[in-house]
Design a protein around this motif. Structure first.
Motif: not given
Length: 67
Positions: A11, A21, A25-26, A29
């Motif tokens: 990223m 992306s 990101y998910k 997390s």
């Protein structure tokens, strides 16, 4: 952790298209939450061990003789 580090590196390098992306990101997390839960579990285990095994430090050595 290794997967999370790879996602962050990709990223930060801007190697991923927008949709990838967002997916990264998910996933990142989810990995952060998992790692935090693991750390909390280990922290709890350490606290239990400290409570059961560690005794207060005494500056005077215990010779086994009573005064």
């Amino acid at each position: 952790m290794q997967e999370l580090e790879q996602l962050v590196a990709q990223m930060e390098a801007g190697e991923l298209p927008l949709e990838a992306s967002v997916a990264a990101y998910k996933r990142g997390s989810e990995l952060v939450k998992f790692c935090a839960a693991q750390l909390d579990k280990v922290d709890s285990q350490v606290k239990v061990l400290e409570g059961e095994m560690l005794k207060p430090f005494s500056a005077e050595p215990n010779t086994g003789e009573e005064d």
